[in-house]
Every structure is written in structure tokens, then in C-alpha cells.
Enzyme design. Structure first.
Site, PDB file in Angstrom:
ATOM      1  N   ASP A 108     -11.466  -1.106   6.613  1.00 21.23           N
ATOM      2  CA  ASP A 108     -10.148  -1.675   6.888  1.00 21.23           C
ATOM      3  C   ASP A 108      -9.113  -0.573   6.704  1.00 21.23           C
ATOM      4  O   ASP A 108      -9.231   0.274   5.825  1.00 21.23           O
ATOM      5  CB  ASP A 108      -9.850  -2.894   6.013  1.00 21.23           C
TER       6      ASP A 108
ATOM      7  N   ASP B  52     -16.537   4.291   0.337  1.00 25.51           N
ATOM      8  CA  ASP B  52     -16.329   2.877   0.637  1.00 25.51           C
ATOM      9  C   ASP B  52     -15.520   2.224  -0.473  1.00 25.51           C
ATOM     10  O   ASP B  52     -15.608   2.597  -1.647  1.00 25.51           O
ATOM     11  CB  ASP B  52     -17.675   2.168   0.793  1.00 25.51           C
ATOM     12  N   ASP B  53     -14.749   1.198  -0.104  1.00 26.94           N
ATOM     13  CA  ASP B  53     -13.897   0.522  -1.076  1.00 26.94           C
ATOM     14  C   ASP B  53     -14.644  -0.528  -1.885  1.00 26.94           C
ATOM     15  O   ASP B  53     -14.117  -1.040  -2.867  1.00 26.94           O
ATOM     16  CB  ASP B  53     -12.713  -0.141  -0.361  1.00 26.94           C
TER      17      ASP B  53
ATOM     18  N   ASP C 208      -8.547  -5.182  -5.576  1.00 25.16           N
ATOM     19  CA  ASP C 208      -7.327  -4.628  -4.982  1.00 25.16           C
ATOM     20  C   ASP C 208      -6.127  -5.399  -5.511  1.00 25.16           C
ATOM     21  O   ASP C 208      -6.235  -6.590  -5.815  1.00 25.16           O
ATOM     22  CB  ASP C 208      -7.364  -4.724  -3.458  1.00 25.16           C
TER      23      ASP C 208
ATOM     24  N   ASP D  29     -11.742  -5.633   2.366  1.00 29.24           N
ATOM     25  CA  ASP D  29     -12.903  -4.821   1.985  1.00 29.24           C
ATOM     26  C   ASP D  29     -14.209  -5.586   2.177  1.00 29.24           C
ATOM     27  O   ASP D  29     -15.234  -5.003   2.545  1.00 29.24           O
ATOM     28  CB  ASP D  29     -12.781  -4.381   0.518  1.00 29.24           C
TER      29      ASP D  29
ATOM     30  N   CYS E 256       0.810  -1.213   0.000  1.00 28.13           N
ATOM     31  CA  CYS E 256       0.000   0.000   0.000  1.00 28.13           C
ATOM     32  C   CYS E 256       0.843   1.261   0.000  1.00 28.13           C
ATOM     33  O   CYS E 256       0.318   2.351  -0.224  1.00 28.13           O
ATOM     34  CB  CYS E 256      -0.951  -0.015   1.192  1.00 28.13           C
TER      35      CYS E 256
ATOM     36  N   GLY F 252      -9.135 -15.666 -13.712  1.00 27.20           N
ATOM     37  CA  GLY F 252      -8.035 -14.743 -13.482  1.00 27.20           C
ATOM     38  C   GLY F 252      -7.384 -14.316 -14.770  1.00 27.20           C
ATOM     39  O   GLY F 252      -7.800 -14.702 -15.875  1.00 27.20           O
ATOM     40  N   HIS F 253      -6.356 -13.517 -14.624  1.00 27.75           N
ATOM     41  CA  HIS F 253      -5.606 -13.027 -15.769  1.00 27.75           C
ATOM     42  C   HIS F 253      -4.151 -12.885 -15.345  1.00 27.75           C
ATOM     43  O   HIS F 253      -3.858 -12.509 -14.206  1.00 27.75           O
ATOM     44  CB  HIS F 253      -6.142 -11.671 -16.237  1.00 27.75           C
TER      45      HIS F 253
END
Length: 719
Positions: free
Chosen positions: A605, A430-431, A447, A470, A400, A520-521
Site C-alpha cells: 500500500d 514489508d509492513d 499503524d 497492510d 502519514c 485497546g488502550h
């Protein structure tokens, strides 16, 4: 012309942080082999230097002076560290097995784990005594024992050099404390058989002066509480019992399918085992061509040869033979600041020999305490204005700490047109978003983190817990996850290995949280980045930022400080023990904390914008303010020390700008520190706060009540 980083093509795995590997890592940091990915596996973040153990026991050294910081050393070498005790090596599949994580694949491996003690095999030893190795448990027990008062009784089992050094150090330390002590050395044969007669006589005279009773040809029947029972019926009183005899190889070595000699790995003159991709050095190895006794001097002198031969096995340079010396200088501590030096059949003793030994030991340890400053890559001759300012004076943080600042983010989002949809609930600040499908309420978030550790498995675990934050902060149950992975350039085989580690850990964390990975990627880039898009389901109304009320108590479930710790670690300035403790905090899931706080009025969070940034968002959404109790806010070990040195995360200044009215300096600086996989911040009814904190602590969270909400907008700090 821009030159991209060279791709990774080979995995070198160093098993153990012994003296040989420590010196090798230092040398590797000064001259790495491009294309090789280095991993070091060790049970803990430090490796003790056994040569200074008697000095520590006697009271001449502090505990920290004995430790080689492997995490700091690995950062210098560009290596990843895996903390764990190896439980097996498969020489056929070329995998190292460490509990709690995916197998670690290698192209070339080296083993430098030393030896372990056979003492626990004695009846009662495991229950009533402590071996001299590993150092950590022994040191803690000895320090507690030494701090007691009154008469003492101590016994050391084993009459070799290690045993006599230990018993003399213990006798000296107890005498220095003014304690009446009975100190006994026990050997089942004759003590000091490896020492020449003159040296043996000097040591025996010293033990006699220190009041040590030497029992030879004394076989032990059992060890019980406060005493040792000998086979001949004698009972030796001993409140503290240790052993420096019965050295043996680690059990997992026997299952490695490598050729062994008395359980030790047989190596040739090139330090290669029977499998040419696996090398060994130090006490765990048996030199087939030139057998030698177990001694640290050989491990030290093997390091440059092992360095060259591992590089050769990875495809660069020629191998060379290791030729051990026929004899070596033996320096033996005599309890006080006196030592004995012995070589070529003669010996000298006294304070001057201690100064010599201390000089050699300190010089060795200073090689790791004072790592050389390697020059940063030079800038090109010409570059655009502002490049130096943008680069800054330190490496960009990961996690972060690498987030875009709140101001830039808000400015970018301000003018985006909003689409009015009845199935989407806007939640400014809010996230996660709330989506409604029929009667179901679903939250969605995304995220990702720029890596701050070279271990993909550890980074994935942290990133997964971070992203799930989150969902947990809204009181939702994780449902589905999509992974987004960026790998640095590497060969196809290393891609497969790395992705296997990442996805195994990601699957484990998500499954434990109740979520399924549905897709996914992946892509290639300059460095590892791990992220997740997640959905969760709410059985009740989601907990948002906007429900906080004046007089609510504020609860934080994890301590602050990960930003400054990771910034320091990337710069090689953090203690390894601090970093390891921070990682343990980061990988702790918040599922149970979310359940305990399910009736919170508001929750978030604490992540990239720091405690005050996220609290400010809660206050703005709820139309209130807050008072923080600075002394009540928990912080991670080492965070204050590093902050006082002026170390801060890349995003610190942006976070500070969110609440410019708040004071800075000392602990207050950590309020603006970005947190990776940080704790939950909950506003709860004041009358429930104490009980909720108790439940959180019982569940393993270092939770604390850190303040309360007030009706007047703005944040305040109460010291």
C-alpha cells in the site's frame, strides 16, 4: 514554565453554514473561547452567498465567487466540520443526528440552516424542474442550459423579489448569448407585493424591456416535459423551469420538540429557542419579540449578538438582546449591471446602484476570502540551539506526513538483534509480519496516525482504513484489531462522547472488513492520535514485496496528493471542495481491490514514504527496477495547483532522499508525497493488467496502469 493546552469541557455545535454562522466562525477564529470545542455541520464544504446568485445567473460572476469555504473557515476557527444533511435534533438528549455517523452531542447548539423550497410539492416539479435552492444543482443545470444553442424557453415560478431577480437575470443571460428566448414569470397572485409602488413600476418596466411575459393570478395544475399546464387550460412552453416561491422550513425542525411558529423556530430577544441550550438565527428562526420578514440583512446583523450569547451560554460573559432595525436597504439586481435600491418608501435605479450592490457583496465575501493572519505563539526568550530549524516554517503535518523519515527508521532498526523463530517468516521491507501456527498463516501489523482533522469520527475512519491497508496489501483477510487512542485533555463527559464516536466508527469499519475489535488502550495527550494493531489470515501464500518480475505491469488503485492537500488544509490554503474529495478517497476501503488483485506477483500500500519510496522497496526486495509513466499517474483534485504554489508535506524532503536520482518539479513532486490511507500498488502479469484495471474501475476504484518493471535496478520516469 510550560503551560499545557487548556482542557476541552463544552461542546458547541453549529447546525448549518448560513451567513450568521459563517460570520460567527470568523469572529471565533479571532477570539476563541478556551475549553470550548466547536463543530459545524453542513451538507457540503461550501455555503453559497445568495445575494450574488442573480449576478451569477446573468453571467457577471463565476460560480466559485458565490461560495463561502466552510472547511477553510472552520480551520481558521479551530472547529471541526461534519459534512452531511442534518436529519434531526433531539433537544432532550442534546444530540444532532447526521446520516452515516454517530450522533453529535452538544452542550449548546445553534441552528442557521436557512429555508428550503416548497416547489417540489407541485405535481411534476421534482421530475421536470429544479428549485433555485440549493444552489449547487441549480447552478450546474443552468450552466448546461445556457451553453446550448438555438431558441430557448424559460419559466420562473414565484413573483416575489427573488423570483423577479432570477427571471431578469435569465432573460439577460440568454439575450447576451444571442439566443432567441421566451421567458415567463408565473405567480398565483400579484407579483412584487413586497415592493413599494415606485420600485415595482421600475422592475416591471425592466422586465418588459427584457421581453419577459408576466402571468399573474395564474395557478399551476402540473408541470410536464417542456411545459407548464395552468388550471385555466393554458400551456406555457418551458425547457428550463425553476422556482423561487413557497419557502418553508426544513422538515426535521418539526420533530425537534422546540416551540415553532409556522414551522420556524421561535426565538426570544437573545436568539434562544424554547430550549435555552439551543439558539437559532437567520431565515429558519422566527423573532417572537420583533417579527421580521425573511431577509439576509437580519442574519448578518444577528452574528455578533449570537457570538456573545453562545459564549455566555458556554460560561463566559453576559447575554445581550438583538434589536432588529425597522427597515433596511433593499438592493435588487435588474438583469444587467444595473440595480434598484429601495428604502423608506423611495427607490433609485441604474448602473451606479449596481456598483454599490457589487461593492457591498464583494466586501462581504472578502471577509471570508481574506481571513486575517493570526500571529503564531511567540517562542520563549531563551531556547536551545536548533529549535527554530526543528520547528520549520509551517505546522507539522498530520497523518502519514508526520511519519519519521525512512532513513532514520532504517538506521534505528539496523542494529536490533534478530531472534530466529521457526514460526515467524522474516519479510524485510514489508509492513506486516507473517506468523505460522500449524498450517495457518497469520499476518500482523500496527499503524497509527496523528490527527489532521478535528473530527474524531472522520479521523478514526481514515486511520482504520489506513491500518487495514497492510493486511489487504498481503492478500489477507482481516481478523482481529486492537485500538490505541490518545485524546487531548478534556472533561470526563467529553472523553465519553469522543470515545463513543471513535469506537462506534472503528467497530463499523472493522466489522465491514471482517475483523473484530478485541481490545485497546487509551490515554490523554496534547492531540488526537488513532491507531490499530491488526491480524489477518491468509488462505494462500501472502503477497509480499519480493515477487515482482521484469515486464510486470504496475497498477495503482488510488490517486496521489493527500499529503500536499492535508498540509495545505492545515495551513488554511486548500479549497474545501478539494479537501472533501480527498477525504472521500481516504475513507474508501481496499478490500475489494485486494480481492481483485489476489493473483498479483507483489503488492504494497502506498502510504508515508510516497509512491517512489514504496515502489523502491518493492524493487529492492524483488531485485529489479521500474519505469513510471508520469502522465498515467492519477492525482487528486487540487494537488497540482497546491504543489505549484510550493506547498509540500513535512516528510517530503526525506521521501525525496530515497530516490535522489529522479527528477523533481511539477507532477513529479507528487511521487514523493506521503499518502494517508493510500491505494494499493500491485505488480501484475502484463497480459492481465488491462482486465484487472477494468474490474477495479467497475468496483469504484480510480485505478490506472502507471508503469512496468524492468530487469535493471533503479527507478526511471517516462514523461
Amino acid at each position: 514554565m510550560h503551560t499545557p493546552p487548556l482542557p476541552l469541557t463544552r461542546d458547541l455545535v453549529l447546525i448549518g453554514g448560513g451567513h450568521t454562522h459563517a460570520l460567527l466562525l470568523r469572529k471565533w477564529g479571532m477570539n476563541p473561547l478556551p475549553g470550548a470545542r466547536v463543530t459545524v455541520i453542513n451538507p457540503g464544504p461550501t455555503a453559497p452567498y445568495s445575494g450574488m446568485l442573480p449576478g451569477f445567473v446573468a453571467g457577471h460572476y463565476q460560480r466559485w465567487e458565490l461560495d463561502i469555504d466552510l472547511i477553510r473557515l472552520a480551520r481558521f476557527a479551530g472547529a471541526r466540520v461534519i459534512l452531511g444533511a442534518v436529519e434531526g435534533i433531539d433537544s432532550d438528549t442534546r444530540h444532532v443526528h447526521v446520516p452515516g455517523r454517530p450522533p453529535v452531542a452538544f452542550d449548546v447548539a445553534s441552528v442557521n440552516v436557512g429555508i428550503t423550497s416548497d416547489m417540489p410539492a407541485l405535481p411534476g416539479f421534482a421530475e421536470h424542474a429544479v428549485p433555485a435552492k440549493p444552489l449547487g444543482p441549480f447552478a450546474a443545470r443552468w450552466q448546461r442550459f445556457l451553453s446550448d444553442t438555438g431558441p430557448a424557453s424559460v419559466a420562473v415560478i414565484g413573483g416575489g423579489v427573488a423570483g423577479v431577480e432570477l427571471v431578469m437575470a435569465m432573460a439577460y443571460a440568454l439575450r447576451s448569448k444571442g439566443r432567441e428566448a421566451r421567458v415567463t414569470l408565473i405567480d398565483n397572485a400579484t407579483a412584487l407585493t413586497a415592493a413599494v409602488p415606485k420600485a415595482s413600476a421600475t422592475i416591471r418596466q425592466t422586465m418588459e424591456r427584457l421581453g419577459i411575459e408576466v402571468l399573474e393570478h395564474a395557478s399551476i395544475q402540473q408541470i410536464s416535459e417542456g411545459q407548464i399546464d395552468l388550471i385555466d387550460g393554458r400551456q406555457i412552453p418551458a425547457d428550463f423551469i425553476t422556482g423561487a416561491a413557497g419557502a418553508r422550513p426544513y422538515e426535521w425542525v418539526s420533530g425537534s420538540n422546540l416551540a415553532l411558529h409556522d414551522g420556524f423556530i421561535k426565538v426570544n430577544a437573545y436568539l434562544q429557542s424554547s430550549n435555552p441550550t439551543i439558539f437559532a438565527a437567520g431565515d429558519c428562526a422566527h423573532l417572537s419579540d420583533n417579527p421580521r420578514p425573511k431577509a439576509g440583512v437580519y442574519a448578518v446583523r444577528e452574528a455578533p449578538v449570537l457570538y456573545d450569547n453562545l459564549r455566555s451560554a458556554l460560561g463566559a460573559g453576559q447575554m445581550r438582546r438583538y434589536v432588529p432595525q425597522n427597515d433596511y436597504l433593499k438592493l435588487i439586481s435588474l438583469g444587467g449591471k444595473s440595480a434598484l435600491a429601495e428604502r423608506l418608501g423611495t427607490s433609485f435605479s441604474g448602473p451606479l446602484m449596481w456598483k454599490w450592490k457589487n461593492h457591498i457583496d464583494q466586501r462581504f465575501m472578502n471577509r471570508f476570502r481574506n481571513l486575517p493572519k493570526m500571529p503564531a505563539p511567540a517562542l520563549p526568550r531563551h531556547y536551545a540551539a536548533g529549535v527554530q530549524d526543528a520547528l520549520g516554517s509551517k505546522p507539522m503535518c498530520g497523518g502519514c506526513g508526520a511519519k519519521v523519515g525512512r532513513g532514520a527508521l532504517q538506521a534505528a532498526l539496523r542494529d536490533i538483534p534478530q531472534l530466529d523463530r521457526p514460526d515467524l517468516t522474516p519479510l524485510p521491507g514489508d509492513d506486516a509480519a507473517v506468523l505460522r501456527t500449524g498450517d495457518a498463516q497469520q499476518v500482523m501489523t500496527s499503524d497509527h496516525l496523528r490527527s489532521f482533522t478535528n473530527d474524531p469520527a472522520l479521523m478514526t475512519r481514515i486511520a482504520a482504513v489506513h491500518a487495514l491497508g497492510d493486511i489487504w496489501a498481503m492478500g489477507a483477510q482481516p481478523q482481529a484489531a486492537i485500538a490505541t487512542i490518545i485524546l487531548p485533555r478534556m472533561s470526563a463527559e467529553l472523553q465519553q462522547r469522543t470515545m463513543a464516536e471513535i469506537m462506534r466508527v472503528a467497530s463499523e469499519v472493522m466489522h465491514q472488513a471482517g475483523a473484530a475489535i478485541v481490545g485497546g488502550h487509551s490515554s490523554m495527550g496534547d492531540e488526537i492520535t488513532v491507531g490499530f494493531t491488526l491480524t489477518g489470515l491468509c488462505e494462500a501464500e501472502p503477497i509480499t514485496l519480493s515477487g515482482a518480475k521484469p515486464d510486470d505491469a504496475l497498477i495503482l488503485t488510488k490517486p496521489l496528493g493527500s499529503g500536499v492537500l492535508m498540509a495545505a488544509e492545515m495551513a488554511g490554503q486548500a479549497k474545501g471542495a478539494w479537501v472533501a474529495a480527498a477525504f472521500e478517497q481516504m475513507v474508501q476501503p481496499q478490500a475489494e481491490a485486494s480481492r481483485i488483485l489476489r493473483n498479483a506477483h507483489a503488492m504494497t500500500d502506498v502510504t508515508g514514504f510516497g509512491l517512489t519510496g514504496h515502489l523502491q522497496g518493492m524493487c529492492e526486495a524483488s531485485g529489479c527496477g521500474a519505469t513510471l509513466l508520469l502522465t498515467a499517474i492519477p492525482v487528486m483534485a487540487g494537488a497540482m495547483e497546491l504543489n505549484d504554489q510550493g506547498i509540500q508535506s513535512t516528510i517530503y524532503a526525506d521521501n525525496r532522499a530515497i530516490t535522489p536520482e529522479l527528477p523533481t518539479g511539477g507532477k513529479a513532486d507528487l511521487l514523493f508525497d506521503p499518502q494517508t490511507a493510500g491505494g494499493l500498488l500491485a505488480a501484475v502479469a502484463a497480459e492481465e493488467a488491462e482486465q484487472l484495471c477494468s474490474e477495479l474501475k467497475a468496483a469504484g476504484y480510480p485505478a490506472a496502469m502507471i508503469g512496468h518493471l524492468i530487469a535493471t535496478p533503479g527507478l526511471r520516469i517516462q514523461s
